[in-house]
Motif scaffolding. Structure first.
Motif, PDB file in Angstrom:
ATOM      1  N   ARG A 108       0.830  -1.208   0.000  1.00 16.91           N
ATOM      2  CA  ARG A 108       0.000   0.000   0.000  1.00 16.91           C
ATOM      3  C   ARG A 108       0.862   1.253   0.000  1.00 16.91           C
ATOM      4  NH1 ARG A 108      -3.086  -0.831   4.517  1.00 16.91           N
ATOM      5  NH2 ARG A 108      -4.515  -2.067   3.277  1.00 16.91           N
ATOM      6  N   GLU A 109       1.916   1.277   0.823  1.00 18.37           N
ATOM      7  CA  GLU A 109       2.785   2.450   0.889  1.00 18.37           C
ATOM      8  C   GLU A 109       3.577   2.651  -0.408  1.00 18.37           C
ATOM      9  OE1 GLU A 109       3.126   4.830   3.208  1.00 18.37           O
ATOM     10  OE2 GLU A 109       1.419   3.913   4.219  1.00 18.37           O
ATOM     11  N   VAL A 110       4.058   1.576  -0.979  1.00 19.31           N
ATOM     12  CA  VAL A 110       4.832   1.684  -2.220  1.00 19.31           C
ATOM     13  C   VAL A 110       3.949   2.162  -3.364  1.00 19.31           C
ATOM     14  CG1 VAL A 110       6.088   0.342  -3.954  1.00 19.31           C
ATOM     15  CG2 VAL A 110       6.594   0.036  -1.542  1.00 19.31           C
ATOM     16  N   SER A 111       2.731   1.626  -3.465  1.00 18.35           N
ATOM     17  CA  SER A 111       1.845   2.063  -4.542  1.00 18.35           C
ATOM     18  C   SER A 111       1.425   3.517  -4.353  1.00 18.35           C
ATOM     19  CB  SER A 111       0.626   1.152  -4.631  1.00 18.35           C
ATOM     20  OG  SER A 111      -0.123   1.226  -3.439  1.00 18.35           O
ATOM     21  N   ALA A 112       1.215   3.945  -3.110  1.00 20.15           N
ATOM     22  CA  ALA A 112       0.878   5.349  -2.860  1.00 20.15           C
ATOM     23  C   ALA A 112       2.044   6.265  -3.223  1.00 20.15           C
ATOM     24  CB  ALA A 112       0.489   5.542  -1.398  1.00 20.15           C
ATOM     25  N   TYR A 113       3.258   5.824  -2.950  1.00 22.66           N
ATOM     26  CA  TYR A 113       4.440   6.627  -3.284  1.00 22.66           C
ATOM     27  C   TYR A 113       4.553   6.814  -4.787  1.00 22.66           C
ATOM     28  CZ  TYR A 113       9.317   7.735  -4.151  1.00 22.66           C
ATOM     29  OH  TYR A 113      10.470   8.311  -4.608  1.00 22.66           O
ATOM     30  N   PHE A 114       4.418   5.717  -5.545  1.00 19.28           N
ATOM     31  CA  PHE A 114       4.538   5.837  -7.000  1.00 19.28           C
ATOM     32  C   PHE A 114       3.378   6.618  -7.600  1.00 19.28           C
ATOM     33  CE2 PHE A 114       7.559   2.270  -6.642  1.00 19.28           C
ATOM     34  CZ  PHE A 114       8.600   2.863  -7.329  1.00 19.28           C
ATOM     35  N   PHE A 115       2.177   6.490  -7.046  1.00 19.55           N
ATOM     36  CA  PHE A 115       1.045   7.278  -7.527  1.00 19.55           C
ATOM     37  C   PHE A 115       1.305   8.760  -7.312  1.00 19.55           C
ATOM     38  CE2 PHE A 115      -2.956   9.457  -6.562  1.00 19.55           C
ATOM     39  CZ  PHE A 115      -3.613   9.264  -7.752  1.00 19.55           C
ATOM     40  N   ARG A 116       1.791   9.114  -6.134  1.00 21.25           N
ATOM     41  CA  ARG A 116       2.070  10.518  -5.816  1.00 21.25           C
ATOM     42  C   ARG A 116       3.189  11.047  -6.702  1.00 21.25           C
ATOM     43  NH1 ARG A 116       4.199  10.036  -0.941  1.00 21.25           N
ATOM     44  NH2 ARG A 116       2.272   9.140  -0.193  1.00 21.25           N
ATOM     45  N   LYS A 117       4.223  10.247  -6.896  1.00 11.69           N
ATOM     46  CA  LYS A 117       5.385  10.695  -7.667  1.00 11.69           C
ATOM     47  C   LYS A 117       5.045  10.861  -9.145  1.00 11.69           C
ATOM     48  CE  LYS A 117       9.904  11.253  -7.559  1.00 11.69           C
ATOM     49  NZ  LYS A 117      10.525  12.334  -6.841  1.00 11.69           N
ATOM     50  N   ASN A 118       4.322   9.920  -9.741  1.00 15.09           N
ATOM     51  CA  ASN A 118       4.089   9.932 -11.184  1.00 15.09           C
ATOM     52  C   ASN A 118       2.909  10.792 -11.600  1.00 15.09           C
ATOM     53  OD1 ASN A 118       6.221   8.232 -11.670  1.00 15.09           O
ATOM     54  ND2 ASN A 118       4.988   6.397 -11.473  1.00 15.09           N
ATOM     55  N   ILE A 119       1.863  10.864 -10.818  1.00 20.05           N
ATOM     56  CA  ILE A 119       0.646  11.537 -11.264  1.00 20.05           C
ATOM     57  C   ILE A 119       0.496  12.912 -10.620  1.00 20.05           C
ATOM     58  CG2 ILE A 119      -1.868  11.403 -11.281  1.00 20.05           C
ATOM     59  CD1 ILE A 119      -1.543   8.379 -11.591  1.00 20.05           C
ATOM     60  N   LEU A 120       0.616  12.991  -9.318  1.00 16.81           N
ATOM     61  CA  LEU A 120       0.314  14.248  -8.638  1.00 16.81           C
ATOM     62  C   LEU A 120       1.425  15.280  -8.765  1.00 16.81           C
ATOM     63  CD1 LEU A 120      -1.349  12.906  -5.393  1.00 16.81           C
ATOM     64  CD2 LEU A 120      -2.439  13.693  -7.473  1.00 16.81           C
ATOM     65  N   GLU A 121       2.682  14.860  -8.747  1.00 14.47           N
ATOM     66  CA  GLU A 121       3.790  15.815  -8.793  1.00 14.47           C
ATOM     67  C   GLU A 121       4.310  16.049 -10.194  1.00 14.47           C
ATOM     68  OE1 GLU A 121       6.747  14.449  -6.118  1.00 14.47           O
ATOM     69  OE2 GLU A 121       5.510  14.757  -4.347  1.00 14.47           O
ATOM     70  N   ASN A 122       3.656  15.538 -11.216  1.00 12.04           N
ATOM     71  CA  ASN A 122       4.155  15.641 -12.580  1.00 12.04           C
ATOM     72  C   ASN A 122       3.537  16.805 -13.339  1.00 12.04           C
ATOM     73  OD1 ASN A 122       5.812  14.873 -14.616  1.00 12.04           O
ATOM     74  ND2 ASN A 122       4.552  13.205 -15.351  1.00 12.04           N
ATOM     75  N   LYS A 123       2.833  17.700 -12.665  1.00 16.28           N
ATOM     76  CA  LYS A 123       2.196  18.824 -13.351  1.00 16.28           C
ATOM     77  C   LYS A 123       3.198  19.948 -13.545  1.00 16.28           C
ATOM     78  CE  LYS A 123      -2.343  17.828 -11.527  1.00 16.28           C
ATOM     79  NZ  LYS A 123      -3.463  18.282 -10.718  1.00 16.28           N
ATOM     80  N   LYS A 124       3.124  20.601 -14.690  1.00 17.77           N
ATOM     81  CA  LYS A 124       3.997  21.737 -14.949  1.00 17.77           C
ATOM     82  C   LYS A 124       3.452  22.950 -14.199  1.00 17.77           C
ATOM     83  CE  LYS A 124       5.590  20.260 -19.453  1.00 17.77           C
ATOM     84  NZ  LYS A 124       5.662  20.577 -20.875  1.00 17.77           N
ATOM     85  N   THR A 125       4.351  23.725 -13.616  1.00 20.97           N
ATOM     86  CA  THR A 125       3.912  24.867 -12.824  1.00 20.97           C
ATOM     87  C   THR A 125       3.531  26.051 -13.711  1.00 20.97           C
ATOM     88  OG1 THR A 125       6.206  25.536 -12.587  1.00 20.97           O
ATOM     89  CG2 THR A 125       5.272  24.180 -10.833  1.00 20.97           C
ATOM     90  N   THR A 126       4.297  26.310 -14.773  1.00 20.01           N
ATOM     91  CA  THR A 126       3.991  27.434 -15.654  1.00 20.01           C
ATOM     92  C   THR A 126       4.012  26.954 -17.099  1.00 20.01           C
ATOM     93  OG1 THR A 126       6.312  28.035 -15.799  1.00 20.01           O
ATOM     94  CG2 THR A 126       5.014  29.139 -14.109  1.00 20.01           C
ATOM     95  N   LEU A 127       3.238  27.618 -17.923  1.00 19.51           N
ATOM     96  CA  LEU A 127       3.256  27.308 -19.345  1.00 19.51           C
ATOM     97  C   LEU A 127       4.489  27.944 -19.973  1.00 19.51           C
ATOM     98  CD1 LEU A 127      -0.488  27.909 -20.192  1.00 19.51           C
ATOM     99  CD2 LEU A 127       0.660  25.739 -19.847  1.00 19.51           C
ATOM    100  N   ARG A 128       5.117  27.237 -20.858  1.00 21.50           N
ATOM    101  CA  ARG A 128       6.336  27.732 -21.485  1.00 21.50           C
ATOM    102  C   ARG A 128       6.012  28.331 -22.846  1.00 21.50           C
ATOM    103  NH1 ARG A 128      10.546  26.748 -18.154  1.00 21.50           N
ATOM    104  NH2 ARG A 128      10.315  24.902 -16.883  1.00 21.50           N
ATOM    105  N   ARG A 129       6.647  29.449 -23.139  1.00 23.34           N
ATOM    106  CA  ARG A 129       6.486  30.095 -24.438  1.00 23.34           C
ATOM    107  C   ARG A 129       7.716  29.828 -25.279  1.00 23.34           C
ATOM    108  NH1 ARG A 129       4.388  36.106 -22.747  1.00 23.34           N
ATOM    109  NH2 ARG A 129       2.519  35.438 -21.654  1.00 23.34           N
TER     110      ARG A 129
END
Length: 56
Positions: A17-38
């Motif tokens: 459970r802990e390992v799957s939560a770690y990979f879910f958090r790392k790959n999906i939640l923290e993978n968003k770009k903060t600013t749009l690039r021009r």
């Protein structure tokens, strides 16, 4: 022996459970770009080449 197997099973469930939560958090939640690039604008003079006319 049975209580040891139950304990081992619960420990493995927690680890999985802990390992799957770690990979879910790392790959999906923290993978968003903060600013749009021009695109960067190129500076300087760029000569356009005409393909229709042969060179002189």
């Amino acid at each position: 022996m049975e209580t040891f197997l139950e304990f081992l099973r619960e420990a493995l469930k927690g680890i999985v459970r802990e390992v799957s939560a770690y990979f879910f958090r790392k790959n999906i939640l923290e993978n968003k770009k903060t600013t749009l690039r021009r695109r960067k604008k190129k500076g300087g003079f760029h000569k356009k080449i005409k393909l229709c006319q042969p060179p002189p």
